[in-house]
Design a protein around this motif. Sequence first.
Motif, short mmCIF file in Angstrom:
data_model
loop_
_atom_site.label_atom_id
_atom_site.label_comp_id
_atom_site.label_asym_id
_atom_site.label_seq_id
_atom_site.Cartn_x
_atom_site.Cartn_y
_atom_site.Cartn_z
N VAL A 94 -4.05 -2.40 -10.24
CA VAL A 94 -2.71 -2.97 -10.10
C VAL A 94 -2.66 -4.35 -10.75
N ASP A 95 -1.79 -4.52 -11.74
CA ASP A 95 -1.59 -5.84 -12.34
C ASP A 95 -0.88 -6.74 -11.32
N ILE A 96 -1.18 -8.02 -11.36
CA ILE A 96 -0.57 -8.98 -10.45
C ILE A 96 0.13 -10.06 -11.27
N LEU A 97 1.44 -10.19 -11.06
CA LEU A 97 2.23 -11.23 -11.71
C LEU A 97 2.70 -12.21 -10.65
N VAL B 198 7.07 -12.13 -16.63
CA VAL B 198 7.63 -10.87 -16.14
C VAL B 198 8.50 -10.23 -17.21
N ALA B 199 9.30 -11.03 -17.90
CA ALA B 199 10.17 -10.51 -18.96
C ALA B 199 9.35 -9.90 -20.09
N GLU B 200 8.29 -10.58 -20.49
CA GLU B 200 7.43 -10.05 -21.55
C GLU B 200 6.73 -8.77 -21.10
N TYR B 201 6.33 -8.74 -19.87
CA TYR B 201 5.64 -7.56 -19.33
C TYR B 201 6.58 -6.36 -19.35
N LEU B 202 7.80 -6.54 -18.86
CA LEU B 202 8.76 -5.44 -18.82
C LEU B 202 9.18 -5.00 -20.22
N ALA B 203 9.25 -5.94 -21.14
CA ALA B 203 9.60 -5.59 -22.52
C ALA B 203 8.58 -4.63 -23.11
N ASP C 252 0.82 -1.21 0.00
CA ASP C 252 0.00 0.00 0.00
C ASP C 252 0.86 1.26 0.00
N ARG C 253 1.95 1.24 0.74
CA ARG C 253 2.81 2.42 0.83
C ARG C 253 3.51 2.69 -0.49
N TYR C 254 3.95 1.64 -1.16
CA TYR C 254 4.54 1.83 -2.47
C TYR C 254 3.49 2.34 -3.47
N LEU C 255 2.26 1.86 -3.35
CA LEU C 255 1.20 2.32 -4.24
C LEU C 255 0.91 3.80 -4.04
N VAL C 256 0.98 4.25 -2.80
CA VAL C 256 0.81 5.68 -2.52
C VAL C 256 1.92 6.48 -3.20
N ALA C 257 3.17 6.03 -3.02
CA ALA C 257 4.30 6.72 -3.62
C ALA C 257 4.18 6.77 -5.13
N ALA C 258 3.73 5.66 -5.74
CA ALA C 258 3.56 5.63 -7.19
C ALA C 258 2.45 6.59 -7.62
N SER C 259 1.35 6.59 -6.89
CA SER C 259 0.23 7.47 -7.24
C SER C 259 0.62 8.94 -7.16
N VAL C 260 1.37 9.31 -6.13
CA VAL C 260 1.80 10.70 -5.97
C VAL C 260 2.60 11.16 -7.18
N GLN C 261 3.41 10.27 -7.74
CA GLN C 261 4.27 10.61 -8.86
C GLN C 261 3.64 10.30 -10.23
N GLY C 262 2.45 9.75 -10.22
CA GLY C 262 1.80 9.41 -11.48
C GLY C 262 2.42 8.21 -12.17
N LEU C 263 2.98 7.29 -11.39
CA LEU C 263 3.65 6.10 -11.93
C LEU C 263 2.70 4.91 -11.96
N ARG C 264 2.89 4.05 -12.94
CA ARG C 264 2.19 2.78 -12.92
C ARG C 264 2.81 1.90 -11.84
N ALA C 265 2.05 0.96 -11.34
CA ALA C 265 2.57 0.06 -10.32
C ALA C 265 2.02 -1.34 -10.57
N THR C 266 2.90 -2.31 -10.43
CA THR C 266 2.54 -3.71 -10.65
C THR C 266 3.07 -4.54 -9.49
N LEU C 267 2.24 -5.44 -9.00
CA LEU C 267 2.64 -6.34 -7.92
C LEU C 267 3.23 -7.61 -8.50
N VAL C 268 4.42 -7.98 -8.03
CA VAL C 268 5.02 -9.27 -8.39
C VAL C 268 5.03 -10.13 -7.14
N LEU C 269 4.22 -11.16 -7.15
CA LEU C 269 4.18 -12.11 -6.03
C LEU C 269 5.32 -13.10 -6.21
N THR C 270 6.25 -13.10 -5.27
CA THR C 270 7.40 -14.00 -5.37
C THR C 270 7.22 -15.22 -4.45
N LYS C 271 8.04 -16.22 -4.71
CA LYS C 271 8.07 -17.46 -3.92
C LYS C 271 6.74 -18.20 -3.95
#
Length: 280
Positions: free
Chosen positions: A121-124, A137-142, A81-100
């Motif tokens: 928020v996209d979820i990978l 993830v590679a295709e998404y970042l490309a 949530d805190r990263y999403l706030v920071a992204a929103s303030v700057q007008g950045l897109r944000a994507t969640l990568v669930l690891t492990k």
Amino acid sequence: MRDAHGERTCFLAGKRAVIGDRVSWVEARGEGGKLVDVEPRTTALVRMDMRGKRQVLAANLGGLLIAISVRAPDFRRALLDRYLVAASVQGLRATLVLTKTDLGIPDEVSAQFPEIADVGVDILRVSSVDGTGVAVVAEYLAEVARKQPWALVGGSGVGKTSLIAQLLPQEEVGPVGEISEFWGTGRHTTTHSRLFDLPGGGTIADSPGIRNFTPAIDDVGMVRDHFPMVSRVRCKYRDCLHRPDEEGCNAPEEIPEPLLASYRHLLNEVSSVIEANRPG
């Protein structure tokens, strides 16, 4: 610093630069150079410490790839949530990568996916152990990080370096850490930020893992206006901050209790920092 001819080490000449900055430099004695200017930033990922001091972590980004592990360490919704706030303030897109994800996704984690997706928020899903999801993830970042780099951020020990290693199997990306059995938290293995050009396209900035993240905010109203879901709530009074017992507040009826608690915790934290650093 890097340009079309490769990378080189530059020393600072009164200018401070972070990963993603566009800079000017001149040749210096030896194989390095001297950084002489930093261009204005279009975006910046900035956090704030408890003294109210701002720390710019990265600049000129296109978005944030927020790595949160499903287990070991446990899923940290508040950090997301805190990263999403920071992204929103700057007008950045944000994507969640669930690891492990090879460890299995707990029901209490998967139950949160619909509301995370509902705020755009996209979820990978990825596992660096068996490679599941790495190609996605590679295709998404490309696609999204071709014009501007994205920053890979998240807590310590969630597997950011492992993911980079999977994306760049031919490159030495640094040591992969383990989880502290005593504390249940990750060890810091990345000690500085690096830019990586991915083979299939796109650029990603890896960064050191952190224990805590507070987005740099100057006004408590910005917490309300940029926090996921909370920004949608309309109350009796337009300046309602959704604190407990505020008259005419509709937040308790519209926001899940854990998310509302996360919001109020950040609101109180930012309020305390602003008050402590108020002049006079």
